[in-house]
Design a protein around this motif. Structure first.
Motif, PDB file in Angstrom:
ATOM      1  N   TYR A   1      -0.099  26.022 -29.305  1.00 35.21           N
ATOM      2  CA  TYR A   1      -0.924  26.164 -30.502  1.00 35.21           C
ATOM      3  C   TYR A   1      -1.849  27.358 -30.330  1.00 35.21           C
ATOM      4  O   TYR A   1      -2.297  27.648 -29.223  1.00 35.21           O
ATOM      5  CB  TYR A   1      -1.788  24.920 -30.734  1.00 35.21           C
ATOM      6  N   ARG A   2      -2.124  28.019 -31.423  1.00 35.39           N
ATOM      7  CA  ARG A   2      -3.200  29.012 -31.437  1.00 35.39           C
ATOM      8  C   ARG A   2      -4.435  28.256 -31.890  1.00 35.39           C
ATOM      9  O   ARG A   2      -4.466  27.712 -32.988  1.00 35.39           O
ATOM     10  CB  ARG A   2      -2.843  30.159 -32.395  1.00 35.39           C
ATOM     11  N   HIS A   3      -5.426  28.203 -31.024  1.00 36.39           N
ATOM     12  CA  HIS A   3      -6.617  27.399 -31.311  1.00 36.39           C
ATOM     13  C   HIS A   3      -7.859  28.240 -31.059  1.00 36.39           C
ATOM     14  O   HIS A   3      -7.946  28.928 -30.046  1.00 36.39           O
ATOM     15  CB  HIS A   3      -6.652  26.152 -30.423  1.00 36.39           C
ATOM     16  N   ARG A   4      -8.796  28.165 -31.982  1.00 37.28           N
ATOM     17  CA  ARG A   4     -10.048  28.902 -31.781  1.00 37.28           C
ATOM     18  C   ARG A   4     -11.213  28.137 -32.372  1.00 37.28           C
ATOM     19  O   ARG A   4     -11.066  27.373 -33.323  1.00 37.28           O
ATOM     20  CB  ARG A   4      -9.968  30.302 -32.372  1.00 37.28           C
ATOM     21  N   PHE A   5     -12.353  28.351 -31.753  1.00 32.08           N
ATOM     22  CA  PHE A   5     -13.630  27.865 -32.276  1.00 32.08           C
ATOM     23  C   PHE A   5     -14.345  29.067 -32.846  1.00 32.08           C
ATOM     24  O   PHE A   5     -14.321  30.146 -32.265  1.00 32.08           O
ATOM     25  CB  PHE A   5     -14.484  27.254 -31.159  1.00 32.08           C
ATOM     26  N   TYR A   6     -14.985  28.892 -33.992  1.00 25.70           N
ATOM     27  CA  TYR A   6     -15.716  30.013 -34.572  1.00 25.70           C
ATOM     28  C   TYR A   6     -16.969  29.529 -35.276  1.00 25.70           C
ATOM     29  O   TYR A   6     -17.067  28.390 -35.717  1.00 25.70           O
ATOM     30  CB  TYR A   6     -14.838  30.848 -35.502  1.00 25.70           C
ATOM     31  N   VAL A   7     -17.927  30.427 -35.342  1.00 25.39           N
ATOM     32  CA  VAL A   7     -19.196  30.172 -36.016  1.00 25.39           C
ATOM     33  C   VAL A   7     -19.008  30.541 -37.481  1.00 25.39           C
ATOM     34  O   VAL A   7     -18.473  31.608 -37.787  1.00 25.39           O
ATOM     35  CB  VAL A   7     -20.326  31.024 -35.395  1.00 25.39           C
ATOM     36  N   PRO A   8     -19.415  29.681 -38.410  1.00 24.45           N
ATOM     37  CA  PRO A   8     -19.227  30.013 -39.834  1.00 24.45           C
ATOM     38  C   PRO A   8     -20.049  31.239 -40.216  1.00 24.45           C
ATOM     39  O   PRO A   8     -21.177  31.412 -39.769  1.00 24.45           O
ATOM     40  CB  PRO A   8     -19.714  28.769 -40.564  1.00 24.45           C
ATOM     41  N   GLN A   9     -19.449  32.074 -41.038  1.00 24.49           N
ATOM     42  CA  GLN A   9     -20.147  33.276 -41.478  1.00 24.49           C
ATOM     43  C   GLN A   9     -20.943  32.960 -42.737  1.00 24.49           C
ATOM     44  O   GLN A   9     -20.410  32.441 -43.707  1.00 24.49           O
ATOM     45  CB  GLN A   9     -19.154  34.397 -41.774  1.00 24.49           C
ATOM     46  N   GLU A  10     -22.206  33.243 -42.690  1.00 24.76           N
ATOM     47  CA  GLU A  10     -23.058  33.064 -43.860  1.00 24.76           C
ATOM     48  C   GLU A  10     -24.176  34.084 -43.805  1.00 24.76           C
ATOM     49  O   GLU A  10     -24.456  34.657 -42.758  1.00 24.76           O
ATOM     50  CB  GLU A  10     -23.614  31.648 -43.929  1.00 24.76           C
ATOM     51  N   LYS A  11     -24.787  34.298 -44.934  1.00 24.88           N
ATOM     52  CA  LYS A  11     -25.843  35.309 -45.001  1.00 24.88           C
ATOM     53  C   LYS A  11     -27.032  34.904 -44.141  1.00 24.88           C
ATOM     54  O   LYS A  11     -27.454  33.759 -44.142  1.00 24.88           O
ATOM     55  CB  LYS A  11     -26.294  35.469 -46.450  1.00 24.88           C
ATOM     56  N   MET A  12     -27.562  35.883 -43.425  1.00 30.14           N
ATOM     57  CA  MET A  12     -28.686  35.617 -42.538  1.00 30.14           C
ATOM     58  C   MET A  12     -29.950  36.347 -42.987  1.00 30.14           C
ATOM     59  O   MET A  12     -31.012  36.152 -42.425  1.00 30.14           O
ATOM     60  CB  MET A  12     -28.342  36.048 -41.106  1.00 30.14           C
ATOM     61  N   PHE A  13     -29.847  37.213 -44.006  1.00 34.99           N
ATOM     62  CA  PHE A  13     -31.013  37.968 -44.468  1.00 34.99           C
ATOM     63  C   PHE A  13     -30.866  38.230 -45.964  1.00 34.99           C
ATOM     64  O   PHE A  13     -29.787  38.121 -46.532  1.00 34.99           O
ATOM     65  CB  PHE A  13     -31.143  39.292 -43.707  1.00 34.99           C
ATOM     66  N   CYS A  14     -31.963  38.596 -46.606  1.00 32.59           N
ATOM     67  CA  CYS A  14     -31.964  38.912 -48.034  1.00 32.59           C
ATOM     68  C   CYS A  14     -31.669  40.399 -48.199  1.00 32.59           C
ATOM     69  O   CYS A  14     -32.330  41.252 -47.610  1.00 32.59           O
ATOM     70  CB  CYS A  14     -33.318  38.564 -48.654  1.00 32.59           C
ATOM     71  N   CYS A  15     -30.676  40.708 -49.024  1.00 32.31           N
ATOM     72  CA  CYS A  15     -30.308  42.106 -49.242  1.00 32.31           C
ATOM     73  C   CYS A  15     -31.031  42.700 -50.460  1.00 32.31           C
ATOM     74  O   CYS A  15     -30.949  43.897 -50.709  1.00 32.31           O
ATOM     75  CB  CYS A  15     -28.800  42.239 -49.431  1.00 32.31           C
ATOM     76  N   GLY A  16     -31.713  41.866 -51.243  1.00 30.34           N
ATOM     77  CA  GLY A  16     -32.472  42.350 -52.388  1.00 30.34           C
ATOM     78  C   GLY A  16     -31.668  42.463 -53.674  1.00 30.34           C
ATOM     79  O   GLY A  16     -32.174  42.957 -54.680  1.00 30.34           O
ATOM     80  N   ASN A  17     -30.437  41.987 -53.689  1.00 36.79           N
ATOM     81  CA  ASN A  17     -29.591  42.092 -54.882  1.00 36.79           C
ATOM     82  C   ASN A  17     -29.619  40.832 -55.752  1.00 36.79           C
ATOM     83  O   ASN A  17     -28.788  40.682 -56.634  1.00 36.79           O
ATOM     84  CB  ASN A  17     -28.148  42.392 -54.475  1.00 36.79           C
ATOM     85  N   LEU A  18     -30.540  39.912 -55.489  1.00 37.46           N
ATOM     86  CA  LEU A  18     -30.673  38.660 -56.236  1.00 37.46           C
ATOM     87  C   LEU A  18     -29.376  37.854 -56.246  1.00 37.46           C
ATOM     88  O   LEU A  18     -28.922  37.362 -57.273  1.00 37.46           O
ATOM     89  CB  LEU A  18     -31.135  38.944 -57.671  1.00 37.46           C
ATOM     90  N   CYS A  19     -28.762  37.711 -55.082  1.00 40.24           N
ATOM     91  CA  CYS A  19     -27.507  36.959 -54.948  1.00 40.24           C
ATOM     92  C   CYS A  19     -27.741  35.475 -55.200  1.00 40.24           C
ATOM     93  O   CYS A  19     -28.828  34.946 -54.966  1.00 40.24           O
ATOM     94  CB  CYS A  19     -26.936  37.137 -53.543  1.00 40.24           C
ATOM     95  N   VAL A  20     -26.687  34.791 -55.647  1.00 38.49           N
ATOM     96  CA  VAL A  20     -26.763  33.351 -55.908  1.00 38.49           C
ATOM     97  C   VAL A  20     -26.974  32.581 -54.611  1.00 38.49           C
ATOM     98  O   VAL A  20     -27.693  31.584 -54.587  1.00 38.49           O
ATOM     99  CB  VAL A  20     -25.467  32.878 -56.608  1.00 38.49           C
ATOM    100  N   ASN A  21     -26.381  33.045 -53.528  1.00 40.14           N
ATOM    101  CA  ASN A  21     -26.496  32.350 -52.240  1.00 40.14           C
ATOM    102  C   ASN A  21     -27.540  32.999 -51.324  1.00 40.14           C
ATOM    103  O   ASN A  21     -27.392  33.005 -50.114  1.00 40.14           O
ATOM    104  CB  ASN A  21     -25.144  32.308 -51.547  1.00 40.14           C
ATOM    105  N   CYS A  22     -28.611  33.503 -51.894  1.00 39.82           N
ATOM    106  CA  CYS A  22     -29.660  34.183 -51.128  1.00 39.82           C
ATOM    107  C   CYS A  22     -30.335  33.217 -50.160  1.00 39.82           C
ATOM    108  O   CYS A  22     -30.551  32.041 -50.478  1.00 39.82           O
ATOM    109  CB  CYS A  22     -30.703  34.779 -52.074  1.00 39.82           C
ATOM    110  N   VAL A  23     -30.658  33.697 -48.982  1.00 40.21           N
ATOM    111  CA  VAL A  23     -31.305  32.861 -47.982  1.00 40.21           C
ATOM    112  C   VAL A  23     -32.700  32.441 -48.429  1.00 40.21           C
ATOM    113  O   VAL A  23     -33.219  31.412 -47.974  1.00 40.21           O
ATOM    114  CB  VAL A  23     -31.378  33.562 -46.615  1.00 40.21           C
ATOM    115  N   ARG A  24     -33.310  33.192 -49.313  1.00 40.79           N
ATOM    116  CA  ARG A  24     -34.641  32.815 -49.803  1.00 40.79           C
ATOM    117  C   ARG A  24     -34.575  31.575 -50.690  1.00 40.79           C
ATOM    118  O   ARG A  24     -35.536  30.827 -50.800  1.00 40.79           O
ATOM    119  CB  ARG A  24     -35.266  33.969 -50.597  1.00 40.79           C
TER     120      ARG A  24
END
Length: 110
Positions: A82-105
């Motif tokens: 099997y090809r098996h891997r553990f990974y950390v989920p990718q998610e935003k860690m800072f505010c980019c200032g574009n008023l994103c729906v998933n903003c960390v703020r």
């Protein structure tokens, strides 16, 4: 959190299953592969092995922000790869200032 520690716990957990003769991890071109040798006198199916991999991965990742992915590669008699891997989920860690729906703020306001 070190992924090597997670791998050690995961492999130890998988090795504790009585139907497995041996369990080892090999890395080829940076991709971790899981080799599971099943005892010859058992009727262990691919589905059974994948279930035990999921359970062992869940126990190893308990309390940590990790995900796992397992992909069947091949089978040769009693050897499953099997090809098996553990990974950390990718998610935003800072505010980019574009008023994103998933903003960390906005994370704490939900």
């Amino acid at each position: 959190m070190d992924l090597d520690d997670i791998w050690v716990m995961f492999l130890h957990e998988l090795s504790s299953y009585r139907h497995y003769h041996s369990v080892k991890k090999q890395i080829y071109t940076g991709v971790p592969f899981l080799y599971i040798q099943v005892a010859e006198n058992t009727n262990t199916s691919q589905e059974d092995i994948e279930t035990t991999i999921k359970k062992a991965a869940a126990r190893s990742m308990k309390g940590k922000r990790l995900h796992s992915e397992t992909i069947f590669v091949r089978q040769e008699q009693h050897l499953f790869v099997y090809r098996h891997r553990f990974y950390v989920p990718q998610e935003k860690m800072f505010c980019c200032g574009n008023l994103c729906v998933n903003c960390v703020r906005l994370r704490n306001k939900k």
